[in-house]
Scaffold this motif. Structure first.
Motif, PDB file in Angstrom:
ATOM      1  N   PHE A  87       1.162  -1.237  -0.050  1.00 36.97           N
ATOM      2  CA  PHE A  87       0.101  -0.105  -0.033  1.00 36.97           C
ATOM      3  C   PHE A  87       0.902   1.247  -0.103  1.00 36.97           C
ATOM      4  N   CYS A  88       0.900   2.216  -0.832  1.00 31.47           N
ATOM      5  CA  CYS A  88       1.614   3.054  -1.193  1.00 31.47           C
ATOM      6  C   CYS A  88       0.885   4.350  -0.357  1.00 31.47           C
ATOM      7  N   PRO A  89       1.716   4.910   0.495  1.00 26.12           N
ATOM      8  CA  PRO A  89       1.174   6.005   1.476  1.00 26.12           C
ATOM      9  C   PRO A  89       0.775   7.259   0.546  1.00 26.12           C
ATOM     10  N   HIS A  90       1.486   7.337  -0.424  1.00 21.78           N
ATOM     11  CA  HIS A  90       0.820   8.591  -1.505  1.00 21.78           C
ATOM     12  C   HIS A  90      -0.657   8.288  -1.775  1.00 21.78           C
ATOM     13  N   ARG A  91      -1.079   7.584  -2.570  1.00 21.65           N
ATOM     14  CA  ARG A  91      -2.333   7.506  -2.865  1.00 21.65           C
ATOM     15  C   ARG A  91      -2.945   5.967  -2.632  1.00 21.65           C
TER      16      ARG A  91
ATOM     17  N   VAL B 242       9.828   1.003  -5.520  1.00 21.80           N
ATOM     18  CA  VAL B 242       9.508   2.243  -6.146  1.00 21.80           C
ATOM     19  C   VAL B 242       8.062   2.178  -6.431  1.00 21.80           C
ATOM     20  N   CYS B 243       7.198   3.054  -5.912  1.00 25.77           N
ATOM     21  CA  CYS B 243       5.708   2.842  -6.549  1.00 25.77           C
ATOM     22  C   CYS B 243       5.652   3.223  -8.022  1.00 25.77           C
ATOM     23  N   GLY B 244       5.010   2.173  -8.760  1.00 23.56           N
ATOM     24  CA  GLY B 244       4.382   2.277 -10.382  1.00 23.56           C
ATOM     25  C   GLY B 244       3.749   3.600 -10.431  1.00 23.56           C
ATOM     26  N   TYR B 245       2.971   4.357  -9.524  1.00 28.16           N
ATOM     27  CA  TYR B 245       2.190   5.306  -9.863  1.00 28.16           C
ATOM     28  C   TYR B 245       2.992   6.646 -10.034  1.00 28.16           C
ATOM     29  N   HIS B 246       3.518   7.219  -8.724  1.00 27.84           N
ATOM     30  CA  HIS B 246       4.263   8.450  -8.758  1.00 27.84           C
ATOM     31  C   HIS B 246       5.726   8.325  -8.351  1.00 27.84           C
ATOM     32  N   GLY B 247       6.115   7.304  -8.233  1.00 27.71           N
ATOM     33  CA  GLY B 247       7.503   7.154  -8.134  1.00 27.71           C
ATOM     34  C   GLY B 247       8.148   7.304  -6.912  1.00 27.71           C
TER      35      GLY B 247
HETATM   36  S1  FES Z   1       0.244   6.373  -5.362  1.00 23.51           S
HETATM   37 FE1  FES Z   1       2.193   5.898  -5.047  1.00 23.51          FE
HETATM   38  S2  FES Z   1       3.542   7.254  -5.440  1.00 23.51           S
HETATM   39 FE2  FES Z   1       1.251   8.024  -5.845  1.00 23.51          FE
END
Ligand code: FES
Ligand SMILES: [Fe+2]
Length: 342
Positions: A46-50, A65-70
Motif C-alpha cells: 500500500f503506497c502511502p501517497h495514494r 518504487v511505487c509504479g504510480y508516481h515514483g
Molecule cells: S500512489 Fe504511490 S506514488 Fe502515488
C-alpha cells in the motif's frame, strides 16, 4: 481466524528475484522484495501517497518504487525519496518480519516487534545432504483447515487417489491419534499388502522388488500454525515396517505448508523429501510430477467442498473416528487463537 504469533511459509526463495512479489497472507496484502544485501523484506502492499499497490512498482537500489508516481520506500518501510518532493514528513508503512531459511521465506503474521526466530520450525531434511527435496505451490480456494483435515485423514486416498496411492486396505487399518502438547499425530500401519502403484514405482526406483508384499505406514504430524509433515513408506513385509532397515524400504516425508491467503483460500506449499537416491535429479523431477498430479486431485475436491460449505453455512457436519486428527488439530488452533486474543 488465524494464529498470528507464528511463522508461515509465504514464498519460496526463488520466487523473490528482481521483481517485487505481491502475496496476501492471513488476509494481509503484502509486497516482498530484496534489499541491496539480498535480504528479503515484506511490507504492506500500500503506497502511502495514494494507496496504489507497491507490488506494481519496481525495485531500485534496494528500495521499492511505487509504479504510480515514483515514491521510493526503503526496506524498513520508510519513505526514501520521490521526484520533486521532500519526503521527510511522509508516514512509514507497516513492515513485517521475514526470515529466509530452508529455501523458503517465512513470514511472522503478528507485529514485527514480536517476531520470535526461535519459533521457526526445525526441518532436518532441509538441512542435510542425506535428503533430497522437490516440491511445488498450489493456490487453492479453501479454508486452510479443510486442507489440514484432508492431510490428517488419509482415508480419502482410496477414493480421491485411487490410481496412485489409494488402496482398500487403508480403510481396514483404523488410524490412531495422539496429542502431544501442540502437536497432533495420526498414524496408520498396514501389514502384508501389495504396494499401490505410486509405492510399487518407488520400490522399483529404489532398486527393490515392486511386486513384494509390504508393510505400509502413514504418520501425519500437525504442528501450529498449519504445517503437516507426513512420514510415508513401504518396507518388505514382516521386516519391521516403519522401523525396517533403509535397505528394504522406500520412504519419504510429505511436506505440507498450508498458508492461509484469505478465510477461504490458501497458498499450499507441497513437496516430498526422500532419503534414497538423493543425487538423482531426474528422480526428484519424476516424483515431483507424480505428487503434483496426486495433489491436484485434492484441489478439485477441496474447492468443491468449500463451495458447498459456503452455500450451506447452517449445516452441521459429522465427526467420525477417521476425522480425529483434523478435529484435534482444530482444537489446538482454537486454543492458541484464544490465548492470543484474550
Ligand atoms: S500512489 Fe504511490 S506514488 Fe502515488
Ligand atoms: Fe490427498
Amino acid at each position: 481466524m488465524f494464529i498470528k504469533n507464528a511463522w508461515y511459509v509465504a514464498a519460496t526463495s526463488e520466487e523473490i528475484a528482481e521483481k517485487p512479489l505481491a502475496r496476501t497472507v492471513c488476509n494481509q496484502k503484502l509486497v516482498f522484495f530484496r534489499n541491496v544485501a539480498g535480504k528479503v523484506t515484506a511490507l504492506e502492499d500500500f503506497c502511502p501517497h495514494r494507496g496504489a499497490p507497491l507490488s506494481l512498482g519496481f525495485v531500485r537500489d534496494g528500495n521499492i518504487v511505487c509504479g504510480y508516481h515514483g515514491l521510493a520506500i526503503s526496506d524498513q518501510g520508510k519513505c526514501a525519496g520521490m521526484p520533486g518532493q521532500r519526503v521527510g514528513g511522509f508516514p512509514s508503512i507497516k513492515r513485517f518480519a521475514v526470515e529466509e531459511k530452508y529455501g523458503f521465506i517465512w513470514l511472522w503474521a503478528a507485529d514485527a516487534e514480536t517476531a520470535d526466530v526461535s519459533k521457526l520450525p526445525v526441518l532436518t531434511w532441509a538441512d542435510s545432504d542425506n535428503w533430497a527435496y522437490g516440491g511445488g505451490l498450489y493456490h487453492i480456494g479453501c479454508d486452510y483447515r479443510l486442507m489440514i483435515d484432508n492431510l490428517m485423514d488419509l482415508t480419502h486416498e482410496t477414493y480421491v487417489h485411487s490410481s496412485s496411492i489409494g488402496q482398500p486396505e487403508i480403510e481396514d487399518a483404523p488410524p490412531q491419534t495422539v496429542v502431544e502438547g501442540d502437536m497432533v499425530v495420526t498414524s496408520r500401519h498396514m501389514h502384508n499388502i501389495a504396494p499401490p502403484p505410486f509405492w510399487a514405482n518407488a520400490l522399483r526406483l529404489n532398486e527393490l522388488d515392486p511386486t513384494a508384499l509390504c508393510d505400509r505406514w502413514q504418520i501425519c504430524r500437525f504442528t501450529p500454525p498449519s504445517h503437516v509433515m507426513i512420514e510415508v513408506g513401504v518396507a518388505y513385509a514382516g521386516r519391521g515396517g516403519y522401523e525396517a532397515d533403509d535397505a528394504i524400504k522406500a520412504s519419504s516425508v510429505v511436506v505440507d505448508f498450508i498458508t492461509p491467503e484469505t478465510d477461504s483460500s490458501i497458498w499450499y506449499f507441497w513437496g516430498m523429501a526422500r532419503k534414497f537416491k538423493v543425487n538423482d535429479a531426474a528422480l526428484t523431477a519424476t516424483i515431483r510430477e507424480g505428487q503434483g498430479r496426486i495433489f491436484a486431485e485434492d484441489q478439485e475436491m477441496l474447492e468443491s467442498q468449500q463451495r458447498n460449505l459456503l452455500a450451506n453455512p447452517e449445516r452441521k457436519l459429522l465427526k467420525l473416528n477417521i476425522d480425529s486428527g483434523g478435529v484435534q488439530a482444530r482444537k489446538v488452533i482454537d486454543r492458541l487463537i484464544a490465548a492470543e486474543t484474550k
